[in-house]
Design a protein around this motif. Structure first.
Motif, PDB file in Angstrom:
ATOM      1  N   VAL A  21       0.887  -0.760  -0.273  1.00  0.00           N
ATOM      2  CA  VAL A  21       0.057  -0.240   0.279  1.00  0.00           C
ATOM      3  C   VAL A  21       0.532   1.220   0.061  1.00  0.00           C
ATOM      4  N   ASN A  22       1.859   1.438   0.443  1.00  0.00           N
ATOM      5  CA  ASN A  22       2.813   1.936   0.928  1.00  0.00           C
ATOM      6  C   ASN A  22       3.536   2.919  -0.585  1.00  0.00           C
ATOM      7  N   ALA A  23       3.838   1.520  -1.380  1.00  0.00           N
ATOM      8  CA  ALA A  23       4.242   1.547  -3.008  1.00  0.00           C
ATOM      9  C   ALA A  23       3.781   2.370  -3.435  1.00  0.00           C
ATOM     10  N   ALA A  24       1.736   2.049  -3.296  1.00  0.00           N
ATOM     11  CA  ALA A  24       1.133   2.596  -3.690  1.00  0.00           C
ATOM     12  C   ALA A  24       0.540   3.456  -4.307  1.00  0.00           C
ATOM     13  N   ARG A  25       0.471   4.218  -2.538  1.00  0.00           N
ATOM     14  CA  ARG A  25       0.493   5.906  -2.575  1.00  0.00           C
ATOM     15  C   ARG A  25       1.666   6.364  -3.349  1.00  0.00           C
ATOM     16  N   ASN A  26       2.881   5.332  -3.359  1.00  0.00           N
ATOM     17  CA  ASN A  26       4.361   6.634  -3.063  1.00  0.00           C
ATOM     18  C   ASN A  26       4.283   6.558  -4.991  1.00  0.00           C
ATOM     19  N   ILE A  27       3.458   5.415  -5.784  1.00  0.00           N
ATOM     20  CA  ILE A  27       2.916   5.895  -7.191  1.00  0.00           C
ATOM     21  C   ILE A  27       2.431   6.666  -7.311  1.00  0.00           C
ATOM     22  N   LEU A  28       1.263   6.567  -6.895  1.00  0.00           N
ATOM     23  CA  LEU A  28       0.306   7.975  -7.265  1.00  0.00           C
ATOM     24  C   LEU A  28       0.529   9.397  -7.062  1.00  0.00           C
ATOM     25  N   SER A  29       2.190   9.185  -5.207  1.00  0.00           N
ATOM     26  CA  SER A  29       2.213  10.960  -5.829  1.00  0.00           C
ATOM     27  C   SER A  29       3.266  10.910  -6.780  1.00  0.00           C
ATOM     28  N   ALA A  30       3.499   9.665  -7.277  1.00  0.00           N
ATOM     29  CA  ALA A  30       4.623  10.362  -8.901  1.00  0.00           C
ATOM     30  C   ALA A  30       4.140  10.604  -9.785  1.00  0.00           C
ATOM     31  N   GLY A  31       2.904  10.271 -10.114  1.00  0.00           N
ATOM     32  CA  GLY A  31       2.246  10.963 -10.523  1.00  0.00           C
ATOM     33  C   GLY A  31       1.801  11.634 -10.604  1.00  0.00           C
TER      34      GLY A  31
END
Ligand SMILES: [Zn+2]
Length: 384
Positions: A337-347
């Motif tokens: 979930v942490n990784a997914a959140r980072n991906i979202l903010s990278a987006g």
């Protein structure tokens, strides 16, 4: 607002026509191999007549060849020539692999055609003087096609593939954005904590497939393979549909399955269907007016999504760490979930607004958008 969109309808052909189609496929192979041979011969000439033959050249070379064939017609021959030329250019090779008609390495049957040679006839279809029936023919009602193909899958069943243009309504999703982390334990985890669990399709069936192969029940084994493939596709279809219906902007990591395939997790990676999922998200998103973005997922599992410190687990060795505490801010994280959140903010750092129905930033250039026949080829591959 509605946009045109090409989708491929697939119909299973009733088994009574299989023998005819098998015979027609042998003729198709003949034309294809002729194209291959003549194009190599012309390209490697040593005099000044050397040239690369285009689809048009091949068509004129094969003009009148219909009389040597019992099953296929002129339009099929023309389409084979054009397809051959296109494939050869795309493959950047002097020659393509021969299509094999017999034996264990037989090519899967493929018969392309133009609109005019496939006609409705009562409740059946007529193609090159042969009447054949398909399952679920009610789906054919009101459909108009420009061209299409008949393709065989590994089990030996024939499918009628018709790319048709449909208009789809573009809508706005209820939620703004989501980041998706692709992984092995769960195929996909979203920044909202939703998971697509890895159902280990292949591994579960491996023993049964092995047993069938050893006993020589090859057709049964292929059927089982096909079932696994379909289950995997189904799971990806459902998940991607849910994502596209819920979120306006979808951000995915650019995880490379090719790199991981070389490790001992290869089977899990191949089994998970990341590529499939990404492709589904992309085309369903484009179709519904969503933004689908692919971002570099470097460091996404390492950095803390709350404070940004690189305090998380890293590398293949620490893949087993599922939950961790940030040493900097003390926040507890679920790894994925942490990784997914980072991906979202990278987006969102890449700076696209998420409010409108703007097209996706990684959208392909118009020259690269899949044209009718490519869509059809994809369909053919999907069947195979
Ligand atoms: Zn932190």
């Amino acid at each position: 607002m509605s946009v045109p969109f090409t989708r491929t309808l697939r119909f299973k052909v009733r088994p009574e026509s299989h023998a005819w189609l098998d015979a027609a496929a042998v003729e198709v192979n003949g034309v294809f191999n002729y194209c291959n041979q003549i194009s190599v011969a012309t390209a490697t000439r040593t005099d000044r007549k050397r040239k690369w033959l285009s689809g048009y050249d091949l068509c004129s070379l094969t003009a009148g060849a219909t009389e040597y064939f019992q099953h296929i017609g002129a339009d099929t021959i023309q389409r084979i020539c054009v397809e051959y030329a296109r494939k050869r250019v795309a493959a950047r090779r002097v020659k393509l692999r021969w299509r094999v008609s017999r034996g264990a390495r037989r090519s899967l049957g493929w018969i392309p055609f133009k609109a005019a040679s496939l006609k409705r006839k009562g409740t059946a279809l007529r193609f090159c003087g042969k009447t054949f029936r398909v399952f679920e023919r009610e789906r054919l009602e009101g459909v108009s096609w420009k061209q299409g193909c008949l393709a065989q899958d590994a089990v030996g069943d024939w499918w009628l593939c018709l790319p048709v243009e449909v208009r789809v309504e573009q809508t706005t999703a209820p939620k703004a954005s989501v980041g998706i982390d692709l992984g092995i334990k769960d195929v996909a985890v979203t920044s909202d904590g939703e998971r697509l669990e890895a159902i280990r399709f292949y591994r579960d069936a491996q023993h049964r497939i092995g047993a069938l192969q050893r006993r020589g029940h090859l057709r049964q084994a292929k059927r089982l393979h096909r079932r696994i493939r379909r289950r995997r596709q189904d799971a990806c279809h459902q998940f991607s549909r849910r994502m596209v219906n819920t979120y306006q902007k979808i951000v995915v990591g650019d995880v490379s399955s090719l790199k991981l395939v070389k490790t001992r997790m290869a089977k899990s990676v191949l089994d998970s269907g990341w590529g499939l999922l990404k492709r589904f998200l992309q085309y369903k998103g484009e179709c519904a007016g969503r933004t689908v973005q692919v971002v570099n997922e470097r460091n996404t599992s390492r950095s803390c999504s709350s404070c940004g410190a690189s305090s998380g687990p890293s590398g293949l060795r620490q893949l087993a760490v599922r939950r961790w505490e940030c040493a900097h801010c003390g926040e507890w994280h679920d790894r994925d979930v942490n990784a997914a959140r980072n991906i979202l903010s990278a987006g969102s750092r890449c700076g696209t607004s998420v409010s409108g129905n703007e097209s996706s930033p990684v959208e392909r250039a118009p020259s690269q958008t899949p044209r009718l026949r490519e869509v059809e080829l994809d369909a053919q591959q999907a069947v195979a």
